[in-house]
Design a protein around this motif. Structure first.
Motif, PDB file in Angstrom:
ATOM      1  N   THR A 151       0.828  -1.201   0.000  1.00 30.89           N
ATOM      2  CA  THR A 151       0.000   0.000   0.000  1.00 30.89           C
ATOM      3  C   THR A 151       0.864   1.253   0.000  1.00 30.89           C
ATOM      4  OG1 THR A 151      -1.774  -1.146   1.194  1.00 30.89           O
ATOM      5  CG2 THR A 151      -1.789   1.266   1.252  1.00 30.89           C
ATOM      6  N   LYS A 152       1.901   1.253   0.831  1.00 35.41           N
ATOM      7  CA  LYS A 152       2.776   2.425   0.919  1.00 35.41           C
ATOM      8  C   LYS A 152       3.493   2.690  -0.400  1.00 35.41           C
ATOM      9  CE  LYS A 152       2.126   3.593   5.226  1.00 35.41           C
ATOM     10  NZ  LYS A 152       1.467   4.885   5.566  1.00 35.41           N
ATOM     11  N   GLU A 197       1.041   4.022  -3.085  1.00 30.21           N
ATOM     12  CA  GLU A 197       0.696   5.428  -2.817  1.00 30.21           C
ATOM     13  C   GLU A 197       1.790   6.369  -3.292  1.00 30.21           C
ATOM     14  OE1 GLU A 197      -2.085   4.958   1.224  1.00 30.21           O
ATOM     15  OE2 GLU A 197       0.070   5.286   1.391  1.00 30.21           O
ATOM     16  N   GLU A 231       2.347   9.048  -7.186  1.00 32.75           N
ATOM     17  CA  GLU A 231       2.704  10.463  -7.190  1.00 32.75           C
ATOM     18  C   GLU A 231       4.076  10.727  -7.798  1.00 32.75           C
ATOM     19  OE1 GLU A 231       0.458  12.588  -6.390  1.00 32.75           O
ATOM     20  OE2 GLU A 231      -0.898  10.984  -5.769  1.00 32.75           O
ATOM     21  N   THR A 244      -7.285   8.540  -6.516  1.00 29.47           N
ATOM     22  CA  THR A 244      -6.850   9.351  -5.377  1.00 29.47           C
ATOM     23  C   THR A 244      -7.349  10.783  -5.470  1.00 29.47           C
ATOM     24  OG1 THR A 244      -4.729   9.844  -6.488  1.00 29.47           O
ATOM     25  CG2 THR A 244      -4.795   7.947  -5.008  1.00 29.47           C
ATOM     26  N   GLU A 300     -10.565  11.501  -3.881  1.00 23.06           N
ATOM     27  CA  GLU A 300     -10.508  11.362  -2.421  1.00 23.06           C
ATOM     28  C   GLU A 300     -10.764   9.930  -1.947  1.00 23.06           C
ATOM     29  OE1 GLU A 300     -13.057  14.301  -0.723  1.00 23.06           O
ATOM     30  OE2 GLU A 300     -11.824  15.976  -1.424  1.00 23.06           O
ATOM     31  N   GLN A 301     -10.414   8.963  -2.795  1.00 21.39           N
ATOM     32  CA  GLN A 301     -10.478   7.565  -2.391  1.00 21.39           C
ATOM     33  C   GLN A 301      -9.091   7.124  -1.924  1.00 21.39           C
ATOM     34  OE1 GLN A 301     -13.582   6.328  -2.284  1.00 21.39           O
ATOM     35  NE2 GLN A 301     -14.048   8.388  -3.035  1.00 21.39           N
ATOM     36  N   LYS A 302      -9.043   6.069  -1.134  1.00 19.28           N
ATOM     37  CA  LYS A 302      -7.796   5.652  -0.505  1.00 19.28           C
ATOM     38  C   LYS A 302      -7.229   4.389  -1.141  1.00 19.28           C
ATOM     39  CE  LYS A 302      -8.984   7.671   3.979  1.00 19.28           C
ATOM     40  NZ  LYS A 302      -9.213   7.402   5.413  1.00 19.28           N
ATOM     41  N   ILE A 303      -5.927   4.413  -1.385  1.00 23.07           N
ATOM     42  CA  ILE A 303      -5.243   3.251  -1.935  1.00 23.07           C
ATOM     43  C   ILE A 303      -5.395   2.054  -0.995  1.00 23.07           C
ATOM     44  CG2 ILE A 303      -3.002   2.296  -2.599  1.00 23.07           C
ATOM     45  CD1 ILE A 303      -3.990   4.305  -4.600  1.00 23.07           C
ATOM     46  N   ILE A 304      -5.394   2.301   0.313  1.00 25.79           N
ATOM     47  CA  ILE A 304      -5.476   1.199   1.273  1.00 25.79           C
ATOM     48  C   ILE A 304      -6.779   0.416   1.106  1.00 25.79           C
ATOM     49  CG2 ILE A 304      -6.505   2.612   3.120  1.00 25.79           C
ATOM     50  CD1 ILE A 304      -4.822   0.956   5.105  1.00 25.79           C
ATOM     51  N   ASP A 305      -7.868   1.097   0.737  1.00 20.52           N
ATOM     52  CA  ASP A 305      -9.142   0.403   0.517  1.00 20.52           C
ATOM     53  C   ASP A 305      -9.072  -0.476  -0.728  1.00 20.52           C
ATOM     54  OD1 ASP A 305     -10.281   1.606   2.746  1.00 20.52           O
ATOM     55  OD2 ASP A 305     -11.008   3.324   1.601  1.00 20.52           O
TER      56      ASP A 305
END
Length: 364
Positions: free
Chosen positions: A124-125, A128, A132, A325, A328-333
């Protein structure tokens, strides 16, 4: 976990006291925070490793295991890179008493696939960060320690993500009446209507206005009146009337480049007539379009602001992830969704009968 906490109290609190006296009392908050972070990261790594060890021991001593599995190997090792650094995991290898494949029950219990070398949190890290910056920086910033994941691993992970399916599975599109795809009529934009349900292409006003303006500039003082007549015919849904007005514009000049501009305007309106009519027929809808700004800030900033090469799959996945992203959605999800889907496919979810029994016995 108890042993790690006792060790922290007996040893690490002394380390923290020394760091406090050496740096914070001297006004050096930079070094204090840096050294304190290292102590806490190591504490987290020890707790993580001890938790896995305790779970493995509970499995080994459970009545369910003793009833159904022999111990084939007592302490096989595997490593797992976590955000706290590398863990050395020892676990037993079990053979079913009624026949069948041997299995590492600890791996199955906590959801580790046989070939996992990095944890889901690490993945996940680095995803993310890679969304970028770059695959390489994603691998460098995946852990709180100095451990690094190869850029090839980052790339392979991103290529395997099912972003589009995640969106369909997690967002209810039933409440949507229409999805409007605004643009200049380019084929790649209109093609979106074949992908998104309930979508309609709408031609943006800027490009329509640009063509009409160029087709009438030679009319001088009569230009404004001509433009109003053309827009009036469009608002009346009178395609033939628009073409007649443009024919008059064509006949009113002898300059070839102006004739060409009128012809291009007529062709543009003809090719995009349905997109023009959607704006009129669906009056009151939200037409805001910032496509060029989005392309610049969302896509180009990552993919073409500096020289780089992309595979088709790579650019597709990065595009989808950056859009995800920016909404406003999260990569972790997304990563959790992908992991659950893979675990279900591999039949290692907690709904497996053996895991349900094992959990039941451990709770007694």
């Amino acid at each position: 976990m108890y042993n790690s906490i006792i060790d922290f109290i007996e040893n690490d609190t002394t380390k923290i006291k020394k760091i406090l006296e050496k740096y914070l009392f001297a006004g050096n908050t930079l070094r204090f925070e840096e050294d304190l972070m290292h102590v806490m990261i190591e504490f987290g790594r020890k707790i993580y490793q001890e938790c896995l060890k305790e779970i493995g021991e509970n499995i080994r001593q459970s009545e369910f295991r003793k009833k159904n599995y022999y111990v084939e190997h007592k302490a096989d090792r595997r490593t797992l890179l976590t955000t706290f650094g590398n863990l050395e995991i020892e676990r037993a290898y079990y053979k079913p008493k009624n026949g069948g494949k041997s299995v590492y029950l600890l791996d199955k219990y906590v959801g580790l696939a046989p070939h996992d070398k990095v944890s889901l949190a690490v993945k996940t890290k680095f995803v993310e960060e890679a969304v970028e910056t770059s695959y390489q920086k994603g691998g460098e910033k995946a852990c709180m320690t100095e451990d690094v994941v190869s850029k090839q691993t980052v790339k392979n992970t991103i290529h395997e993500l099912e972003v589009q399916q995640y969106i369909y599975d997690n967002y209810d599109t039933e409440y949507l009446e229409n999805v409007y795809i605004a643009g200049d009529g380019a084929p790649w934009i209109v093609a979106g209507c074949r992908v998104l349900e309930k979508s309609k292409f709408v031609l943006d006003k800027y490009h329509l206005g640009k063509y009409i303006h160029k087709a009438t500039t030679h009319l001088d003082d009569s230009q404004q009146a001509a433009k109003e007549f053309i827009y009036g015919a469009i608002n009346e849904r009178d395609f033939d009337g628009v073409m007649r007005l443009l024919q008059k514009c064509y006949a009113s000049t002898d300059q070839e480049y102006k004739k060409k501009e009128v012809t291009e305007c007529a062709r543009y309106i003809k090719n995009n007539w349905l997109g023009i009519m959607v704006r009129i027929d669906d009056g009151g809808a939200v037409w805001g379009c910032s496509a060029e700004g989005h392309i610049s800030h969302v896509l180009s900033a990552r993919e073409s602001s500096r020289p780089m090469g992309w595979s088709k799959k790579g650019v597709d996945r990065i595009n989808r992830l950056r859009v995800l992203t920016r909404n406003e959605q999260k990569i972790i999800d997304l990563m959790e969704y992908q992991d659950k889907k893979q675990r279900k496919k591999n039949r290692i979810e907690c709904e497996d009968q053996f895991l349900m029994n094992l959990i039941y016995y451990n709770q007694q």
